[in-house]
Motif scaffolding. Structure first.
Motif, PDB file in Angstrom:
ATOM      1  N   TYR A  52      -4.662  -0.022  -7.371  1.00  0.00           N
ATOM      2  CA  TYR A  52      -3.817   0.975  -8.020  1.00  0.00           C
ATOM      3  C   TYR A  52      -4.240   2.361  -7.536  1.00  0.00           C
ATOM      4  O   TYR A  52      -5.328   2.532  -6.963  1.00  0.00           O
ATOM      5  CB  TYR A  52      -3.882   0.887  -9.547  1.00  0.00           C
ATOM      6  CG  TYR A  52      -5.278   0.927 -10.129  1.00  0.00           C
ATOM      7  CD1 TYR A  52      -5.898   2.138 -10.427  1.00  0.00           C
ATOM      8  CD2 TYR A  52      -5.973  -0.242 -10.399  1.00  0.00           C
ATOM      9  CE1 TYR A  52      -7.176   2.186 -10.965  1.00  0.00           C
ATOM     10  CE2 TYR A  52      -7.252  -0.213 -10.940  1.00  0.00           C
ATOM     11  CZ  TYR A  52      -7.851   1.001 -11.218  1.00  0.00           C
ATOM     12  OH  TYR A  52      -9.102   1.044 -11.732  1.00  0.00           O
ATOM     13  N   HIS A  53      -3.399   3.345  -7.749  1.00  0.00           N
ATOM     14  CA  HIS A  53      -3.681   4.705  -7.289  1.00  0.00           C
ATOM     15  C   HIS A  53      -4.808   5.312  -8.111  1.00  0.00           C
ATOM     16  O   HIS A  53      -4.899   5.083  -9.326  1.00  0.00           O
ATOM     17  CB  HIS A  53      -2.423   5.569  -7.407  1.00  0.00           C
ATOM     18  CG  HIS A  53      -2.476   6.824  -6.576  1.00  0.00           C
ATOM     19  ND1 HIS A  53      -3.213   7.927  -6.963  1.00  0.00           N
ATOM     20  CD2 HIS A  53      -1.909   7.130  -5.380  1.00  0.00           C
ATOM     21  CE1 HIS A  53      -3.085   8.866  -6.050  1.00  0.00           C
ATOM     22  NE2 HIS A  53      -2.299   8.410  -5.074  1.00  0.00           N
ATOM     23  N   LYS A  54      -5.677   6.066  -7.461  1.00  0.00           N
ATOM     24  CA  LYS A  54      -6.829   6.665  -8.146  1.00  0.00           C
ATOM     25  C   LYS A  54      -6.420   7.624  -9.263  1.00  0.00           C
ATOM     26  O   LYS A  54      -7.192   7.864 -10.200  1.00  0.00           O
ATOM     27  CB  LYS A  54      -7.737   7.383  -7.143  1.00  0.00           C
ATOM     28  CG  LYS A  54      -7.137   8.595  -6.469  1.00  0.00           C
ATOM     29  CD  LYS A  54      -8.120   9.226  -5.498  1.00  0.00           C
ATOM     30  CE  LYS A  54      -7.553  10.446  -4.802  1.00  0.00           C
ATOM     31  NZ  LYS A  54      -7.213  11.547  -5.707  1.00  0.00           N
ATOM     32  N   SER A 101       3.921   5.873  -5.735  1.00  0.00           N
ATOM     33  CA  SER A 101       4.089   5.640  -7.177  1.00  0.00           C
ATOM     34  C   SER A 101       5.311   4.787  -7.484  1.00  0.00           C
ATOM     35  O   SER A 101       5.870   4.861  -8.586  1.00  0.00           O
ATOM     36  CB  SER A 101       4.182   6.973  -7.945  1.00  0.00           C
ATOM     37  OG  SER A 101       2.995   7.705  -7.803  1.00  0.00           O
ATOM     38  N   LYS A 151      -3.770   7.091 -11.177  1.00  0.00           N
ATOM     39  CA  LYS A 151      -2.971   6.344 -12.153  1.00  0.00           C
ATOM     40  C   LYS A 151      -3.665   6.348 -13.503  1.00  0.00           C
ATOM     41  O   LYS A 151      -4.870   6.083 -13.610  1.00  0.00           O
ATOM     42  CB  LYS A 151      -2.786   4.904 -11.674  1.00  0.00           C
ATOM     43  CG  LYS A 151      -1.910   4.055 -12.581  1.00  0.00           C
ATOM     44  CD  LYS A 151      -0.469   4.497 -12.491  1.00  0.00           C
ATOM     45  CE  LYS A 151       0.433   3.680 -13.399  1.00  0.00           C
ATOM     46  NZ  LYS A 151       1.809   4.173 -13.397  1.00  0.00           N
ATOM     47  N   GLU A 165       0.837  -1.205   0.000  1.00  0.00           N
ATOM     48  CA  GLU A 165       0.000   0.000   0.000  1.00  0.00           C
ATOM     49  C   GLU A 165       0.872   1.255   0.000  1.00  0.00           C
ATOM     50  O   GLU A 165       0.631   2.206  -0.755  1.00  0.00           O
ATOM     51  CB  GLU A 165      -0.913  -0.017   1.223  1.00  0.00           C
ATOM     52  CG  GLU A 165      -1.886   1.149   1.283  1.00  0.00           C
ATOM     53  CD  GLU A 165      -2.889   1.020   2.421  1.00  0.00           C
ATOM     54  OE1 GLU A 165      -3.545   2.029   2.721  1.00  0.00           O
ATOM     55  OE2 GLU A 165      -3.031  -0.079   2.980  1.00  0.00           O
ATOM     56  N   ASN A 218      -7.129   6.993  -1.405  1.00  0.00           N
ATOM     57  CA  ASN A 218      -6.452   7.322  -2.658  1.00  0.00           C
ATOM     58  C   ASN A 218      -6.164   6.100  -3.530  1.00  0.00           C
ATOM     59  O   ASN A 218      -5.616   6.237  -4.626  1.00  0.00           O
ATOM     60  CB  ASN A 218      -5.133   8.053  -2.366  1.00  0.00           C
ATOM     61  CG  ASN A 218      -5.369   9.432  -1.782  1.00  0.00           C
ATOM     62  OD1 ASN A 218      -6.164  10.197  -2.312  1.00  0.00           O
ATOM     63  ND2 ASN A 218      -4.710   9.741  -0.684  1.00  0.00           N
ATOM     64  N   LEU A 219      -6.531   4.928  -3.033  1.00  0.00           N
ATOM     65  CA  LEU A 219      -6.278   3.702  -3.772  1.00  0.00           C
ATOM     66  C   LEU A 219      -7.589   3.054  -4.220  1.00  0.00           C
ATOM     67  O   LEU A 219      -8.535   2.942  -3.445  1.00  0.00           O
ATOM     68  CB  LEU A 219      -5.479   2.707  -2.925  1.00  0.00           C
ATOM     69  CG  LEU A 219      -4.076   3.156  -2.514  1.00  0.00           C
ATOM     70  CD1 LEU A 219      -3.428   2.118  -1.613  1.00  0.00           C
ATOM     71  CD2 LEU A 219      -3.187   3.426  -3.729  1.00  0.00           C
ATOM     72  N   LEU A 278       1.186   4.244  -2.986  1.00  0.00           N
ATOM     73  CA  LEU A 278       0.949   5.659  -2.698  1.00  0.00           C
ATOM     74  C   LEU A 278       2.136   6.528  -3.121  1.00  0.00           C
ATOM     75  O   LEU A 278       1.953   7.701  -3.454  1.00  0.00           O
ATOM     76  CB  LEU A 278       0.660   5.848  -1.203  1.00  0.00           C
ATOM     77  CG  LEU A 278      -0.681   5.285  -0.720  1.00  0.00           C
ATOM     78  CD1 LEU A 278      -0.742   5.281   0.810  1.00  0.00           C
ATOM     79  CD2 LEU A 278      -1.843   6.087  -1.291  1.00  0.00           C
TER      80      LEU A 278
END
Length: 300
Positions: free
Chosen positions: A270-272, A137, A274, A131, A152-153, A135
């Motif tokens: 994945y990151h929001k 990247s 991305k 995680e 945020n994920l 965050l």
């Protein structure tokens, strides 16, 4: 001063200890110390103060950290874009330890078979560390067994899994026709490390039911967990995928009780922010198509 200097500096700043940074980067502690010293000499500033056996970043260090994150991110973006021009699409895939031991190799093989131009990099650790890397990247996508709580994920359930309670063929439970929840009270267990999704799910279950166990072993290695179960008569809760062979060959006994089957999912994360490009889409599709084999039905 190189990108490598900045990567090491960022890891030291994030972890607060050179020994931890060295472990995460798979390099020696003297190498980390030398790198920080070279940076301090190069910029003629003190980056960390050493107090009470911990490193505390200085104001000058914080300024460098802010710039270093941007520079490293821009460098990684540059690498990605240039490799894509040459036809190579790099993707950084994270996996939690259970996933890494039982699924990741097969998934990566399928990715390569579907598109030889995709070049996967794999990183395996527990849920909390995966995680953290998403965050920052440092990973593009991950397949995890634990709960993801950071807003945020993005988290998408993808592959079915079960946790099961097992013992060795010589354990006192192996000959019993029935074992109930409260028989587990004060029994010796081998447990995954803190931050593990497997451990969190089982501990939440015990807490909800007011049952206390004795943690005799703690490890992030499935092989060590199996040894503690087979050789040292501990009980353990693991993914059914990890113990199928040992149950089939008789080394382990699956403790049969409907309460001792914990359903869960391995989730794509994945990151929001991305960007879901074609390479990401292909990787997600491979994971989604990973067919569940109902191991549990075969073993009961």
């Amino acid at each position: 001063m190189t990108i490598r200097h900045l990567r090491i500096f960022i890891e030291v700043a994030d972890s607060g200890k050179m020994s931890v940074a060295a472990s995460k980067l798979f390099i020696s502690q003297p190498t980390v110390s030398q790198t920080i010293r070279e940076l301090e000499e190069y910029y003629e500033v003190l980056l960390f103060e050493r107090l009470c056996k911990r490193l505390h970043i200085t104001p000058e260090g914080k300024k460098l950290l802010s710039y270093a994150r941007k520079v490293v991110k821009q460098y990684d973006d540059l690498e990605e874009k240039m490799f894509s021009i040459s036809g190579v699409n790099k993707i950084y895939i994270g996996a939690t330890i259970t996933v890494g031991n039982c699924l990741l190799s097969n998934i990566i093989q399928r990715i390569k078979e579907n598109n030889p131009k995709i070049e996967p990099y794999a990183y395996v650790n527990n849920t909390s560390t995966i995680e953290e890397r998403l965050l920052k990247s440092e990973l593009d996508i991950a397949l995890v067994e634990g709960k993801i709580t950071n807003p945020n994920l993005i988290c998408i359930p993808a592959v079915d899994d079960y946790l099961v309670l097992v013992c060795s063929k010589d354990h006192i439970f192996s000959k019993r026709k029935e074992v109930n929840l409260y028989d587990l009270q004060d029994m010796d267990f081998v447990m995954r490390e803190k931050g593990s999704g497997t451990r969190q799910l089982f501990e939440d279950y015990l807490l909800d039911n007011g049952v206390t166990i004795k943690t005799r072993w703690e490890t992030n290695c499935p092989g060590a967990m199996k040894s503690a179960i087979i050789e040292h008569q501990c009980l353990g809760v693991l993914s059914v995928r990890l113990v199928e062979e040992e149950i089939k060959n008789g080394e382990m006994k699956l403790i049969s009780n409907p309460e001792f089957k914990w359903e869960r999912n391995f989730s794509i994360v994945y990151h929001k922010d991305k960007i879901i490009d074609k390479t990401m889409e292909e990787v997600i599709e491979v994971i989604r198509r990973y067919k569940e084999i109902d191991i549990l039905e075969k073993l009961y």
